[in-house]
Design a protein around this motif. Structure first.
Motif, PDB file in Angstrom:
ATOM      1  N   SER A 124     -18.095   5.161   9.814  1.00 43.85           N
ATOM      2  CA  SER A 124     -16.926   5.343   9.102  1.00 43.85           C
ATOM      3  C   SER A 124     -17.538   6.504   8.107  1.00 43.85           C
ATOM      4  CB  SER A 124     -16.694   4.301   7.743  1.00 43.85           C
ATOM      5  OG  SER A 124     -16.144   4.524   6.161  1.00 43.85           O
ATOM      6  N   GLU A 125     -16.036   7.050   7.407  1.00 42.86           N
ATOM      7  CA  GLU A 125     -16.449   8.199   6.210  1.00 42.86           C
ATOM      8  C   GLU A 125     -15.680   8.248   5.396  1.00 42.86           C
ATOM      9  OE1 GLU A 125     -15.046  12.397   8.440  1.00 42.86           O
ATOM     10  OE2 GLU A 125     -16.721  11.720   9.691  1.00 42.86           O
ATOM     11  N   SER A 126     -15.097   7.284   5.052  1.00 42.10           N
ATOM     12  CA  SER A 126     -14.919   6.624   3.978  1.00 42.10           C
ATOM     13  C   SER A 126     -15.694   6.658   3.050  1.00 42.10           C
ATOM     14  CB  SER A 126     -14.182   5.404   3.763  1.00 42.10           C
ATOM     15  OG  SER A 126     -13.983   4.755   2.422  1.00 42.10           O
ATOM     16  N   PHE A 127     -15.638   7.288   1.324  1.00 47.11           N
ATOM     17  CA  PHE A 127     -16.428   7.740  -0.359  1.00 47.11           C
ATOM     18  C   PHE A 127     -16.956   6.093   0.153  1.00 47.11           C
ATOM     19  CE2 PHE A 127     -17.918   7.373  -4.354  1.00 47.11           C
ATOM     20  CZ  PHE A 127     -19.310   7.795  -3.914  1.00 47.11           C
ATOM     21  N   PHE A 128     -16.020   4.973  -0.103  1.00 49.83           N
ATOM     22  CA  PHE A 128     -15.707   3.929  -0.429  1.00 49.83           C
ATOM     23  C   PHE A 128     -15.562   2.424   0.436  1.00 49.83           C
ATOM     24  CE2 PHE A 128     -12.938   6.160  -3.788  1.00 49.83           C
ATOM     25  CZ  PHE A 128     -14.182   5.622  -4.944  1.00 49.83           C
ATOM     26  N   TRP A 129     -16.114   3.122   1.132  1.00 48.15           N
ATOM     27  CA  TRP A 129     -16.215   2.404   2.789  1.00 48.15           C
ATOM     28  C   TRP A 129     -17.691   2.466   3.546  1.00 48.15           C
ATOM     29  CZ3 TRP A 129     -15.848  -2.865   3.667  1.00 48.15           C
ATOM     30  CH2 TRP A 129     -15.856  -2.919   5.322  1.00 48.15           C
ATOM     31  N   PRO A 130     -18.522   2.414   3.180  1.00 42.61           N
ATOM     32  CA  PRO A 130     -19.844   3.248   3.958  1.00 42.61           C
ATOM     33  C   PRO A 130     -20.295   2.545   5.539  1.00 42.61           C
ATOM     34  CG  PRO A 130     -21.036   2.347   1.921  1.00 42.61           C
ATOM     35  CD  PRO A 130     -19.412   2.423   2.013  1.00 42.61           C
ATOM     36  N   PRO A 131     -20.815   2.934   5.962  1.00 44.35           N
ATOM     37  CA  PRO A 131     -21.426   1.995   7.588  1.00 44.35           C
ATOM     38  C   PRO A 131     -22.098   0.941   6.316  1.00 44.35           C
ATOM     39  CG  PRO A 131     -21.218   4.739   7.862  1.00 44.35           C
ATOM     40  CD  PRO A 131     -20.743   4.621   5.564  1.00 44.35           C
ATOM     41  N   LEU A 132     -22.080   0.154   7.428  1.00 46.47           N
ATOM     42  CA  LEU A 132     -23.101  -1.770   7.248  1.00 46.47           C
ATOM     43  C   LEU A 132     -24.618  -0.605   6.877  1.00 46.47           C
ATOM     44  CD1 LEU A 132     -23.763  -3.998   6.557  1.00 46.47           C
ATOM     45  CD2 LEU A 132     -23.342  -4.724   8.229  1.00 46.47           C
ATOM     46  N   SER A 133     -24.771   0.172   7.796  1.00 51.06           N
ATOM     47  CA  SER A 133     -26.131   0.588   8.828  1.00 51.06           C
ATOM     48  C   SER A 133     -26.714   1.482   7.193  1.00 51.06           C
ATOM     49  CB  SER A 133     -26.040   1.537   9.734  1.00 51.06           C
ATOM     50  OG  SER A 133     -25.616   2.582   9.883  1.00 51.06           O
ATOM     51  N   ASP A 134     -26.169   2.324   6.044  1.00 48.49           N
ATOM     52  CA  ASP A 134     -26.108   2.935   5.356  1.00 48.49           C
ATOM     53  C   ASP A 134     -26.635   2.130   3.972  1.00 48.49           C
ATOM     54  OD1 ASP A 134     -26.166   5.078   6.494  1.00 48.49           O
ATOM     55  OD2 ASP A 134     -24.687   5.893   5.223  1.00 48.49           O
ATOM     56  N   ILE A 135     -25.480   0.879   4.010  1.00 51.79           N
ATOM     57  CA  ILE A 135     -25.744  -0.813   3.184  1.00 51.79           C
ATOM     58  C   ILE A 135     -27.285  -1.120   3.207  1.00 51.79           C
ATOM     59  CG2 ILE A 135     -24.844  -2.272   1.964  1.00 51.79           C
ATOM     60  CD1 ILE A 135     -21.877  -1.137   2.488  1.00 51.79           C
ATOM     61  N   LEU A 136     -27.317  -1.310   4.742  1.00 50.81           N
ATOM     62  CA  LEU A 136     -28.441  -2.445   4.826  1.00 50.81           C
ATOM     63  C   LEU A 136     -29.863  -0.960   4.564  1.00 50.81           C
ATOM     64  CD1 LEU A 136     -27.878  -4.053   7.959  1.00 50.81           C
ATOM     65  CD2 LEU A 136     -27.995  -5.206   5.240  1.00 50.81           C
ATOM     66  N   ALA A 137     -30.012   0.042   4.618  1.00 45.56           N
ATOM     67  CA  ALA A 137     -30.990   1.023   4.178  1.00 45.56           C
ATOM     68  C   ALA A 137     -30.960   1.320   2.498  1.00 45.56           C
ATOM     69  CB  ALA A 137     -30.246   2.523   4.805  1.00 45.56           C
ATOM     70  N   ALA A 138     -29.695   0.784   2.548  1.00 44.03           N
ATOM     71  CA  ALA A 138     -30.383   1.233   0.696  1.00 44.03           C
ATOM     72  C   ALA A 138     -31.064  -0.046   0.011  1.00 44.03           C
ATOM     73  CB  ALA A 138     -28.794   1.674  -0.338  1.00 44.03           C
ATOM     74  N   PHE A 139     -30.944  -1.008   0.757  1.00 44.86           N
ATOM     75  CA  PHE A 139     -30.846  -2.467   0.070  1.00 44.86           C
ATOM     76  C   PHE A 139     -32.525  -2.611  -0.402  1.00 44.86           C
ATOM     77  CE2 PHE A 139     -31.260  -7.127  -0.197  1.00 44.86           C
ATOM     78  CZ  PHE A 139     -30.554  -7.559  -0.742  1.00 44.86           C
ATOM     79  N   PRO A 140     -33.459  -2.129   0.214  1.00 43.29           N
ATOM     80  CA  PRO A 140     -34.932  -2.643  -0.081  1.00 43.29           C
ATOM     81  C   PRO A 140     -35.512  -1.576  -1.489  1.00 43.29           C
ATOM     82  CG  PRO A 140     -34.612  -2.008   2.587  1.00 43.29           C
ATOM     83  CD  PRO A 140     -33.840  -1.826   1.868  1.00 43.29           C
ATOM     84  N   ASP A 141     -34.882  -0.501  -1.528  1.00 43.44           N
ATOM     85  CA  ASP A 141     -35.475   0.370  -2.317  1.00 43.44           C
ATOM     86  C   ASP A 141     -34.498   0.008  -3.409  1.00 43.44           C
ATOM     87  OD1 ASP A 141     -36.602   1.649  -0.884  1.00 43.44           O
ATOM     88  OD2 ASP A 141     -35.353   3.412  -0.685  1.00 43.44           O
ATOM     89  N   THR A 142     -33.119  -1.092  -3.426  1.00 45.93           N
ATOM     90  CA  THR A 142     -32.768  -1.244  -5.444  1.00 45.93           C
ATOM     91  C   THR A 142     -32.518  -2.421  -5.128  1.00 45.93           C
ATOM     92  OG1 THR A 142     -30.719  -0.346  -3.351  1.00 45.93           O
ATOM     93  CG2 THR A 142     -30.009  -1.536  -5.487  1.00 45.93           C
ATOM     94  N   TRP A 143     -33.232  -3.691  -4.717  1.00 45.15           N
ATOM     95  CA  TRP A 143     -33.653  -4.687  -4.705  1.00 45.15           C
ATOM     96  C   TRP A 143     -34.801  -5.642  -4.525  1.00 45.15           C
ATOM     97  CZ3 TRP A 143     -30.084  -6.080  -7.968  1.00 45.15           C
ATOM     98  CH2 TRP A 143     -28.476  -5.360  -7.707  1.00 45.15           C
TER      99      TRP A 143
END
Length: 261
Positions: free
Chosen positions: A31-50
């Motif tokens: 996905s190239e949508s700014f508001f609908w990122p790939p789930l892989s990007d979301i999971l990659a941001a999870f550890p640093d965020t929480w």
């Protein structure tokens, strides 16, 4: 057909989440949508965020406010519901007021509560959760008490049980299944109000963090916050189910015996 194998029960419980997770992964891949990122990007941001300081600055304070407000609502709802359910005059006196306040959606009261209790502290958020969680507990307690078999109450009087013993062993015990149903409804409402209450003047908490991510266009981090809320709801539901199963074991045994009969 009931499933008694623990592994089979776990399999049934996680099957649908795994399917939905897989569909999300496939649908968002590339996905190239700014508001609908790939789930892989979301999971990659999870550890640093929480997995850093946000656990102590955002997650734990939100959970603490939720638990305090929920437990206060539980105690208040049961304490008020017993006399309202037991005594017809008290019920006739209180019902119009209860119906009036029940018709007001709790989110509407959030700005009013924050205005009087303050925007920045925890008081307004706890009060919001208490008010929202109170009604399902209170109303289910009233109906549960009213449904208690009058023969049991009369029998308790014949055997000269004390008022306290009658309330604990007859009234509360008989009404406990319905109270548990109201408490389960209140828990989901409490999670919603926990988030909503943090949208007004709060700079810490799960709800505030999600809004801050959205306003700063940190979209993957915003999605991680939504996932954390979902996981929190699942965890609280599991804990509630364990407590309910233990507390109402007698009720399940009677129900199963009646079905077998």
């Amino acid at each position: 057909m009931s499933t008694t194998n623990p592994l089979a029960r776990i399999g049934y419980a996680v099957a649908l989440p795994l399917v939905l997770f897989t569909l999300w992964w496939v649908a968002s891949a590339g996905s190239e949508s700014f508001f609908w990122p790939p789930l892989s990007d979301i999971l990659a941001a999870f550890p640093d965020t929480w997995f850093g300081e946000r656990i102590t600055t955002d997650v734990l304070p939100s959970i603490a406010r939720l638990l305090i407000g929920y437990l206060l609502a539980l105690a208040l709802g049961v304490a008020l519901g017993i006399p309202i359910g037991l005594y017809r005059r008290v019920r006739a006196f209180a019902e119009p007021t209860l119906e009036f306040f029940r018709a007001i959606p709790p989110p509407v009261l959030v700005p009013v509560i924050a205005l009087f209790a303050g925007y920045t502290g925890s008081t307004s958020k706890i009060v919001t959760i208490v008010i929202g969680c109170l009604w399902p507990i209170l109303l289910n307690t009233v109906e549960g008490v009213r449904a208690v078999d009058e023969v049991l109450v009369d029998t308790a009087k014949v055997y000269h049980l004390s008022t306290r013993s009658t309330l604990v062993h007859v009234v509360l015990r008989g009404a406990s299944p319905q109270i548990a149903a109201g408490a389960r409804q209140a828990l989901s409402i409490g999670v919603i109000l926990m988030v909503i209450s943090e949208l007004f003047g709060a700079n810490r908490g799960l709800g505030a963090s999600i809004v801050q991510f959205q306003r700063s266009f940190a979209i993957p981090e915003m999605w991680t916050g939504i996932i954390v809320l979902g996981l929190l709801g699942v965890l609280l539901s599991v804990i509630f189910r364990l407590v309910e199963t233990r507390a109402l074991a007698w009720y399940r045994g009677v129900r199963d015996a009646n079905r077998g009969a």
